[in-house]
Design a protein around this motif. Structure first.
Motif, PDB file in Angstrom:
ATOM      1  N   LYS A 606     -38.980-183.515 -29.107  1.00 51.19           N
ATOM      2  CA  LYS A 606     -40.056-182.346 -29.324  1.00 51.19           C
ATOM      3  C   LYS A 606     -40.133-182.033 -30.879  1.00 51.19           C
ATOM      4  N   VAL A 607     -41.172-182.575 -31.529  1.00 56.34           N
ATOM      5  CA  VAL A 607     -41.160-181.983 -32.854  1.00 56.34           C
ATOM      6  C   VAL A 607     -42.360-181.049 -33.150  1.00 56.34           C
ATOM      7  N   GLU A 608     -42.009-179.923 -34.086  1.00 58.93           N
ATOM      8  CA  GLU A 608     -43.078-178.753 -34.182  1.00 58.93           C
ATOM      9  C   GLU A 608     -43.034-178.696 -35.843  1.00 58.93           C
ATOM     10  N   ARG A 609     -44.129-178.192 -36.172  1.00 56.28           N
ATOM     11  CA  ARG A 609     -44.178-177.674 -37.623  1.00 56.28           C
ATOM     12  C   ARG A 609     -44.281-176.265 -38.050  1.00 56.28           C
ATOM     13  N   LEU A 610     -43.825-175.823 -38.916  1.00 49.88           N
ATOM     14  CA  LEU A 610     -44.092-174.330 -39.255  1.00 49.88           C
ATOM     15  C   LEU A 610     -44.333-174.192 -40.658  1.00 49.88           C
ATOM     16  N   ASP A 611     -45.829-174.096 -41.017  1.00 50.57           N
ATOM     17  CA  ASP A 611     -46.471-173.790 -42.364  1.00 50.57           C
ATOM     18  C   ASP A 611     -47.380-172.995 -42.039  1.00 50.57           C
ATOM     19  N   MET A 612     -48.342-172.562 -42.929  1.00 48.80           N
ATOM     20  CA  MET A 612     -49.413-171.748 -42.813  1.00 48.80           C
ATOM     21  C   MET A 612     -50.452-172.275 -41.855  1.00 48.80           C
ATOM     22  N   ASP A 613     -50.840-173.704 -41.817  1.00 54.85           N
ATOM     23  CA  ASP A 613     -51.706-174.347 -40.784  1.00 54.85           C
ATOM     24  C   ASP A 613     -51.251-174.200 -39.563  1.00 54.85           C
ATOM     25  N   ALA A 614     -50.088-174.302 -39.191  1.00 50.71           N
ATOM     26  CA  ALA A 614     -49.406-174.160 -37.863  1.00 50.71           C
ATOM     27  C   ALA A 614     -49.404-172.808 -37.280  1.00 50.71           C
ATOM     28  N   ILE A 624     -43.629-170.726 -32.309  1.00 53.30           N
ATOM     29  CA  ILE A 624     -42.924-171.694 -32.872  1.00 53.30           C
ATOM     30  C   ILE A 624     -41.625-171.524 -32.970  1.00 53.30           C
ATOM     31  N   ILE A 625     -41.051-170.297 -33.526  1.00 48.34           N
ATOM     32  CA  ILE A 625     -39.764-169.935 -33.802  1.00 48.34           C
ATOM     33  C   ILE A 625     -38.910-169.715 -32.526  1.00 48.34           C
ATOM     34  N   GLU A 626     -39.587-169.136 -31.528  1.00 47.35           N
ATOM     35  CA  GLU A 626     -39.029-168.865 -30.126  1.00 47.35           C
ATOM     36  C   GLU A 626     -38.780-170.103 -29.320  1.00 47.35           C
ATOM     37  N   ARG A 627     -39.657-171.264 -29.490  1.00 48.86           N
ATOM     38  CA  ARG A 627     -39.194-172.375 -28.732  1.00 48.86           C
ATOM     39  C   ARG A 627     -38.253-173.392 -29.463  1.00 48.86           C
ATOM     40  N   PHE A 628     -38.147-172.931 -30.957  1.00 53.02           N
ATOM     41  CA  PHE A 628     -36.791-173.787 -31.493  1.00 53.02           C
ATOM     42  C   PHE A 628     -35.780-173.100 -31.249  1.00 53.02           C
ATOM     43  N   SER A 629     -35.705-171.740 -31.146  1.00 56.73           N
ATOM     44  CA  SER A 629     -34.785-171.051 -30.919  1.00 56.73           C
ATOM     45  C   SER A 629     -33.995-171.231 -29.327  1.00 56.73           C
ATOM     46  N   GLU A 630     -35.138-171.512 -28.430  1.00 54.99           N
ATOM     47  CA  GLU A 630     -34.444-171.715 -27.124  1.00 54.99           C
ATOM     48  C   GLU A 630     -34.259-172.886 -26.886  1.00 54.99           C
ATOM     49  N   GLY A 631     -34.440-174.070 -27.792  1.00 58.53           N
ATOM     50  CA  GLY A 631     -33.905-175.354 -27.787  1.00 58.53           C
ATOM     51  C   GLY A 631     -35.242-176.096 -27.239  1.00 58.53           C
ATOM     52  N   GLU A 632     -36.476-175.623 -27.087  1.00 54.29           N
ATOM     53  CA  GLU A 632     -37.643-176.574 -26.511  1.00 54.29           C
ATOM     54  C   GLU A 632     -37.963-177.521 -27.472  1.00 54.29           C
ATOM     55  N   THR A 633     -37.686-177.259 -28.670  1.00 56.52           N
ATOM     56  CA  THR A 633     -38.097-178.192 -29.813  1.00 56.52           C
ATOM     57  C   THR A 633     -36.707-178.469 -30.423  1.00 56.52           C
ATOM     58  N   GLN A 634     -36.597-179.795 -30.974  1.00 57.96           N
ATOM     59  CA  GLN A 634     -35.522-180.533 -31.403  1.00 57.96           C
ATOM     60  C   GLN A 634     -35.410-180.552 -32.749  1.00 57.96           C
ATOM     61  N   ILE A 635     -36.573-180.772 -33.372  1.00 56.54           N
ATOM     62  CA  ILE A 635     -36.823-181.085 -34.656  1.00 56.54           C
ATOM     63  C   ILE A 635     -37.871-180.130 -35.424  1.00 56.54           C
ATOM     64  N   LEU A 636     -37.617-179.248 -36.227  1.00 58.60           N
ATOM     65  CA  LEU A 636     -38.487-178.330 -36.983  1.00 58.60           C
ATOM     66  C   LEU A 636     -38.900-178.814 -38.356  1.00 58.60           C
ATOM     67  N   VAL A 637     -40.284-179.171 -38.691  1.00 55.90           N
ATOM     68  CA  VAL A 637     -40.584-179.349 -40.036  1.00 55.90           C
ATOM     69  C   VAL A 637     -41.232-178.255 -40.759  1.00 55.90           C
ATOM     70  N   GLY A 638     -40.900-177.820 -41.882  1.00 60.34           N
ATOM     71  CA  GLY A 638     -41.337-176.619 -42.514  1.00 60.34           C
ATOM     72  C   GLY A 638     -41.370-176.630 -44.001  1.00 60.34           C
ATOM     73  N   THR A 639     -42.119-175.804 -44.422  1.00 63.19           N
ATOM     74  CA  THR A 639     -42.353-175.444 -45.836  1.00 63.19           C
ATOM     75  C   THR A 639     -41.315-174.304 -46.119  1.00 63.19           C
ATOM     76  N   GLN A 640     -41.739-173.597 -47.178  1.00 59.85           N
ATOM     77  CA  GLN A 640     -40.550-172.345 -47.665  1.00 59.85           C
ATOM     78  C   GLN A 640     -40.278-171.350 -46.249  1.00 59.85           C
ATOM     79  N   MET A 641     -41.478-171.045 -45.423  1.00 60.72           N
ATOM     80  CA  MET A 641     -40.932-170.356 -44.186  1.00 60.72           C
ATOM     81  C   MET A 641     -39.868-170.599 -43.403  1.00 60.72           C
TER      82      MET A 641
END
Length: 829
Positions: A606-614, A624-641
């Protein structure tokens, strides 16, 4: 006007970009209702009415004829005098007007954008005859229940109905209440309960029989009977619908079926907008040995200095130290302000703080609705240290929370103090919240703690030179090792033709291994969109923005080209506009491209993106952060955020896809910023259970900044660069002011900028650099030219800014320059 002896004067701040305040008069008999910090309605110019703030009250009649204060909107001040002092400092230091500061400080519901809502007092009886217009308005209000000022102006066919409204208010006939022009609805949440008729056992048995074939509906009913103690309590209890869906396997369809059968009652229940979540408080964690030493040192330093820099490596547990400091202040009846650079950060931090401090903690930022912001504003305004039921005693917020009406502030924490997000760019005042926080702390006689793993050079310089106290925390929490940093050479990978899309073999393998071990991955690419631009392979054509001198970024998921400066967009072309070729290719890569590639390479992840568009929606970050923190997302792609202090315990690999973009940016702060970004994103790896890995892709693996990152050697970085700052007259040794001139006509912009530079050189000499076009010379159809002013720290800034403002006024008064826009940015970043 009444006799002079019966007149008082008030200086009013208006939300306008005009220097100074404006004096109005009122009768002495109204002295009790008009006081500093209250909002008043005044006429400015021939027709316009504004909501202003009373700054001072005096008896000094100005040389011009003053107008009366039309109406007082508040029974008590909505801001404190200490805030007005902060406003004055911000206006003075950042060369803004106090009206611009007022506009930035107040929620829009408390400013001119709100409309005064008038209601009739139905039980009022007249003791004297009303005028015809008063009778007309009162009759209209009794019929309509309420009306806005603009509506009353329309009904009365008058330009200014305020004197009549004020007269009726003074007689008690009507009430005035400030409400938003866009009606604010109460916040509600759906709740479910079992229909009370099923308290009858026979009816319930019949219902069970009817639901035998609808297994899910029967299970849902049994679940609600059990969870609400339906059969054991006289009163019917309810549960939030969201909680039922989130914590069980039941769906909306199951719920709807029972609601349609009149088995369940679905009702919208009004809830507190601020959602305190004060249940199940957690005990505060004990500090470890190294944290306790740092905590004690901070206390010692606060005895000597009001401002202390806490320089702690990533994952050293700075937040636990903050919590203990906050706890001390709350127990002493003090208020605390906890500043964060990004709204995204509040998600995790506020969750942690609420678990410890419950309803005493609240988040505040500009993405909240007006109603939410005003609600928090009023709770902070009416804080009483002796009230055991205080809410909003601890405010966690972005830079706008500086303006809240604190009355008993004991501590300000500026977390990640190095972040550029603390700087307000547009509109004025272009302030730095970190520096403003230090001033706010001084005004309240409160302590200010600056915390970061990668200090700004200015703060570190001030700490090294004794202006601030400094405490260092060099050991990670649980003594976890700093991540292992590996440089992956892009040059070698391209030569060997071993690149997999934009991944070197080293990074690809590290991601693959992490996923096999059920660990998480963060990938950093400081460009959003799919690719920075597209280009015709045949003739080289690149689509540009119609309003800005910049190429358009391709966004695959929206299938369009976008300008990240003005928002202009157009459909993705299927051929070249110049030669009509269909061979149009994407160039470079952004976060969308990385996300796309990862889904191809790792289809089961499960891949998610954290930037201003998403994360454009108010709760987009949180989801986005909650899903990654709880392990639902395995890979997080992002900008400075993703670099900003977020804490994820299962991240074993961090990848930086192109460090060269950071290292080669044309700015005197580029090495400082590159170190900060790379070190911060690297700090997300291996935070809990084991040492993490950081893979940095670059064509310059031997770059000096990367060696400092690898060795976690901030001090040597600082010492190696600070000499250049002094030699070339940059901060922290010199102050900078950028003056930007804008006009739609290029020649006019050039002429005015040359005239201003010439005028400034008469006073500042070779301290004036430019004018010159910036990297992006045209934005939103305006041509930009920049003049940079450098001056020594020992020169009084207020005096220098006075000369600057006079020079600007002189140039703008020239006939051909009246439409020139001039913006001043003090301490640009």
């Amino acid at each position: 006007m009444e006799a002079a002896s019966n007149i008082l004067f008030a200086d009013i701040i208006l939300p306008l970009p005009l220097n100074g305040t404006f004096t109005y008069h009122f009768l002495k008999e109204d002295e009790k209702s008009i006081s500093i910090g209250k909002r008043v309605i005044v006429q400015f110019g021939k027709r316009k009415l504004y909501t202003g703030i009373v700054q001072t009250i005096h008896t000094n009649k100005p040389e011009y004829d003053t107008k009366p204060i039309e109406t007082v909107l508040d029974e008590s001040p909505i801001i404190h005098e200490i805030q007005l002092k902060l406003w004055d400092w911000l206006a003075d230091y950042y060369s803004a007007t106090v009206g611009e500061v007022m506009k930035a400080a107040l929620p829009s519901g408390l400013k001119l954008e709100s409309q005064s809502n008038i209601t009739a007092n139905l039980n009022w009886e007249a003791s004297a005859k009303l005028s015809d217009i008063e009778e007309t308005l009162l009759s209209f209000l009794k019929t309509e229940n309420s009306a806005t000022i603009s509506k009353l102006n329309s009904v009365s066919k008058r330009r200014n109905i305020y004197p009549v409204v004020k007269s009726l208010i003074s007689k008690g006939a009507i009430s005035i209440e400030e409400k938003l022009s866009k009606k604010v609805k109460s916040k509600t949440k759906p709740y479910l309960s079992i229909h009370p008729k099923y308290k009858d056992g026979q009816l319930l048995e019949v219902l069970f029989s009817e639901l035998k074939r609808a297994n899910k509906q029967l299970e849902l009913l049994m679940y609600l009977i059990d969870e609400t103690n339906f059969l054991k309590q006289d009163e019917v209890s309810s549960l939030p619908k969201k909680k039922i869906i989130k914590s069980t396997k039941f769906t909306d369809a199951n719920i709807k079926a029972l609601v349609d059968k009149d088995v369940l009652i679905l009702e919208q229940r009004e809830v507190d907008r601020l959602d305190y979540q004060s249940n199940n408080l957690q005990e505060k964690k004990e500090l470890n040995h190294f944290q306790q030493i740092a905590f004690n040192e901070i206390h010692k330093k606060f005895l000597e200095k009001n401002t202390v820099l806490l320089h702690g490596v990533t994952a050293s547990g700075k937040t636990e130290i903050y919590i203990k400091l906050i706890d001390e202040q709350l127990k002493a009846g003090k208020q605390v302000l906890y500043l964060l650079p990004e709204i995204a950060l509040t998600t995790q931090i506020i969750s942690r703080l609420k678990k410890v401090f419950g309803e005493q903690a609240m988040v505040y930022h500009s993405r909240f609705s007006d109603a939410e912001r005003i609600e928090i504003w009023n709770k902070v305004l009416h804080f009483n240290k002796d009230d055991s039921d205080n809410k909003c005693q601890l405010i966690v917020g972005a830079r706008s929370s500086l303006f809240l009406p604190f009355s008993n502030l004991g501590l300000i924490i500026v977390d990640e103090e190095h972040e550029t997000s603390y700087k307000q760019f547009d509109p004025a005042p272009r302030y730095n919240a970190r520096d403003a926080a230090i001033v706010l702390g001084h005004l309240h006689a409160a302590n200010t703690l600056l915390g970061t793993a990668t200090p700004s050079f200015e703060s570190y310089f001030n700490a090294k030179n004794g202006k601030y106290g400094m405490v260092e925390l060099k050991t990670r929490h649980h003594e976890i090792e700093l991540p292992e940093i590996t440089f992956a050479s892009l040059t070698d990978a391209y030569k060997r033709k071993s690149m997999l899309a934009n991944f070197t073999p080293i990074l690809y393998e590290a991601v693959e291994n992490a996923l096999q071990n059920n660990e998480q991955v963060i990938l950093f690419q400081n460009r959003r969109g799919f690719s920075p631009f597209i280009q015709c392979k045949n003739c080289g054509w690149i689509p540009k923005c119609k309003h800005c001198d910049v190429s358009l970024t391709y966004h695959k998921f929206a299938n369009n080209l976008q300008c990240h400066y003005c928002g202009y967009s157009q459909q993705m072309p299927n051929h070249c506009d110049e030669c009509n070729s269909t061979d149009v290719q994407t160039k470079g890569f952004g976060t969308e491209k990385i996300e796309d590639d990862l889904k191809l390479f790792f289809p089961d992840a499960k891949v998610e993106r954290l930037d201003m568009d998403a994360a454009k929606r108010k709760h987009g970050f949180e989801g986005i952060i909650e899903r990654f923190s709880e392990g639902e997302t395995q890979i997080l792609v992002g900008t400075q955020m993703i670099t900003k202090g977020l804490d994820f315990e299962n991240v074993s690999v961090v990848g930086i896809l192109n460090a060269d973009n950071l290292l080669n940016f044309p700015d005197f702060r580029s090495y400082e910023r590159a170190y900060q970004l790379i070190a911060q994103v690297s700090g997300r790896a291996g935070r809990k259970h084991k040492q993490g890995k950081v893979i940095i892709q670059t064509t310059q693996p031997e770059h000096i900044v990367l060696s400092f990152v690898k060795n976690n050697d901030y001090e040597t970085l600082f010492n190696s660069l600070i000499g250049e700052r002094k030699l070339f007259k940059y901060p922290p040794y010199f102050r900078l002011i950028n003056i930007t001139l804008k006009h739609k006509n290029r020649d006019r912009a050039i002429l005015a900028s040359k005239q201003l530079a010439s005028e400034l050189r008469k006073t500042f000499g070779n301290r004036v650099l430019g004018p010159e076009f910036p990297l992006i010379s045209r934005i939103q159809q305006y041509y930009h030219l920049t003049i940079r002013l450098k001056f020594e720290k020992n020169i009084a800034p207020t005096e220098a800014k006075s000369y600057l403002l006079n020079a600007i006024q002189k140039v703008k008064s020239m006939e051909q320059n009246t439409s020139i826009i001039v913006q001043i940015d003090v301490d640009p970043i």
